[in-house]
Scaffold this active site. Sequence first.
Site, PDB file in Angstrom:
ATOM      1  N   ALA A  75      12.856  -3.050  -9.899  1.00 25.38           N
ATOM      2  CA  ALA A  75      12.448  -1.810  -9.237  1.00 25.38           C
ATOM      3  C   ALA A  75      12.275  -1.944  -7.732  1.00 25.38           C
ATOM      4  O   ALA A  75      11.857  -0.991  -7.076  1.00 25.38           O
ATOM      5  CB  ALA A  75      11.138  -1.313  -9.856  1.00 25.38           C
ATOM      6  N   GLY A  76      12.551  -3.117  -7.175  1.00 23.23           N
ATOM      7  CA  GLY A  76      12.348  -3.311  -5.745  1.00 23.23           C
ATOM      8  C   GLY A  76      10.914  -3.599  -5.367  1.00 23.23           C
ATOM      9  O   GLY A  76      10.549  -3.559  -4.186  1.00 23.23           O
ATOM     10  N   PRO A 107       6.960  -2.179 -12.602  1.00 24.51           N
ATOM     11  CA  PRO A 107       8.269  -1.855 -13.181  1.00 24.51           C
ATOM     12  C   PRO A 107       9.295  -2.960 -12.937  1.00 24.51           C
ATOM     13  O   PRO A 107       9.252  -3.654 -11.921  1.00 24.51           O
ATOM     14  CB  PRO A 107       8.660  -0.567 -12.451  1.00 24.51           C
ATOM     15  CG  PRO A 107       7.360   0.050 -12.048  1.00 24.51           C
ATOM     16  CD  PRO A 107       6.458  -1.105 -11.728  1.00 24.51           C
ATOM     17  N   VAL A 108      10.204  -3.103 -13.888  1.00 23.34           N
ATOM     18  CA  VAL A 108      11.204  -4.172 -13.849  1.00 23.34           C
ATOM     19  C   VAL A 108      12.419  -3.733 -13.035  1.00 23.34           C
ATOM     20  O   VAL A 108      12.862  -2.586 -13.133  1.00 23.34           O
ATOM     21  CB  VAL A 108      11.635  -4.543 -15.287  1.00 23.34           C
ATOM     22  CG1 VAL A 108      12.738  -5.587 -15.277  1.00 23.34           C
ATOM     23  CG2 VAL A 108      10.426  -5.029 -16.091  1.00 23.34           C
ATOM     24  N   GLY A 144       9.178  -9.704 -10.812  1.00 21.84           N
ATOM     25  CA  GLY A 144       9.627 -10.995 -11.346  1.00 21.84           C
ATOM     26  C   GLY A 144       9.305 -12.139 -10.419  1.00 21.84           C
ATOM     27  O   GLY A 144       8.881 -13.222 -10.861  1.00 21.84           O
ATOM     28  N   SER A 145       9.481 -11.927  -9.130  1.00 18.25           N
ATOM     29  CA  SER A 145       9.160 -12.968  -8.140  1.00 18.25           C
ATOM     30  C   SER A 145       7.668 -13.259  -8.122  1.00 18.25           C
ATOM     31  O   SER A 145       7.243 -14.415  -8.018  1.00 18.25           O
ATOM     32  CB  SER A 145       9.620 -12.525  -6.745  1.00 18.25           C
ATOM     33  OG  SER A 145      11.020 -12.398  -6.675  1.00 18.25           O
ATOM     34  N   LYS A 194       4.826  -5.575  -4.397  1.00 19.60           N
ATOM     35  CA  LYS A 194       4.958  -5.466  -2.942  1.00 19.60           C
ATOM     36  C   LYS A 194       5.852  -4.282  -2.602  1.00 19.60           C
ATOM     37  O   LYS A 194       6.619  -3.789  -3.438  1.00 19.60           O
ATOM     38  CB  LYS A 194       5.535  -6.747  -2.334  1.00 19.60           C
ATOM     39  CG  LYS A 194       6.931  -7.140  -2.841  1.00 19.60           C
ATOM     40  CD  LYS A 194       8.096  -6.416  -2.177  1.00 19.60           C
ATOM     41  CE  LYS A 194       9.443  -6.860  -2.738  1.00 19.60           C
ATOM     42  NZ  LYS A 194      10.566  -5.969  -2.324  1.00 19.60           N
ATOM     43  N   ASP A 208      12.004 -13.799  -2.574  1.00 21.80           N
ATOM     44  CA  ASP A 208      10.667 -13.213  -2.409  1.00 21.80           C
ATOM     45  C   ASP A 208       9.550 -14.076  -2.979  1.00 21.80           C
ATOM     46  O   ASP A 208       8.378 -13.785  -2.751  1.00 21.80           O
ATOM     47  CB  ASP A 208      10.591 -11.847  -3.108  1.00 21.80           C
ATOM     48  CG  ASP A 208      11.411 -10.782  -2.415  1.00 21.80           C
ATOM     49  OD1 ASP A 208      11.896 -11.041  -1.295  1.00 21.80           O
ATOM     50  OD2 ASP A 208      11.570  -9.692  -2.999  1.00 21.80           O
TER      51      ASP A 208
END
Length: 296
Positions: free
Chosen positions: A98-99, A95-96, A103-104, A10, A137
């Site tokens: 990273a905004g 990407p980890v 993960g969410s 996102k 998120d």
Amino acid sequence: MELSTTTPAKINLSLRLTGKRSDGYNNIETVFMPLFGLVDTVRVKEVKGDGITVKCDVPGVPEDSENLCWKAATRFAENSGVTACWHVEIKKNIPVAAGLGGGSSDAAAVISLLNEMYDKPLNENTLHCLASGIGADVAFFLEPAPAIGKGRGDELETVECAMDLPLVLINPGVPVSAAWAYTNCYTAYNDEMPTADDVAHQLLEGGSTAAISGMLRNDLEPAIARKYLIVNVIKEFLAEKGCSASLVSGSGPTVFGLCSSVSQAQRIQADAEAYFGESFSFWSGLAPGNCNPHSA
């Protein structure tokens, strides 16, 4: 028994801090846009015996109780009464740290897959509460679509978006802690700046990319750009290449640029790959307004 799915990244077109909460989180107003062209793959497999194991193909991603997928599976077991006996595999493209919500998004996928695997023991409201308890998120990714997020970001209102947004993303490969970003943020905006509702209205009306460009806001960006000077370099690069605007997404450090077309976004991506090199990661495509993954 096993199930798998792809789960999107996102961006935040707008992220405004509106005050501290008693639980330590910040109240925010944000506009989420899912990126169905940038996805992780999550697989959940029922195994013999009790317990949860997690395997990720990216080194450094926690594979224990610190992983949001592990937390999601644990919360599902606690709320559904189903005995935890699962192996979770995560193949990362997002990407980890990273905004971009990777993960969410993965955690939401685990919740949804487990609920489907056991014939939906949890209703929609319970799933939302479970997701919100894992991360701010996560609830958005249960049914990812353009949306306004308020409160911690988990009070969601779907936006009927009448336009697609061509984007290019540049990530410098420096993980940023969301906790650090929120702790160290300071606003560089005034209250006359457009709100999340204003941005959503523009999306609904199907205005031009140029109109959206003038409405971008992220209250976390100034602190991130001050600590990570590469963010400023990326923003300058995108401006020179013709992006109408650029912004750090979420807690960063990924920067997205708004383009006039997908072909322009692809050209800028190619130029960025040549300029910044292999230690960065890149993506270009559409943030689709119609929520159709195949249009991304």
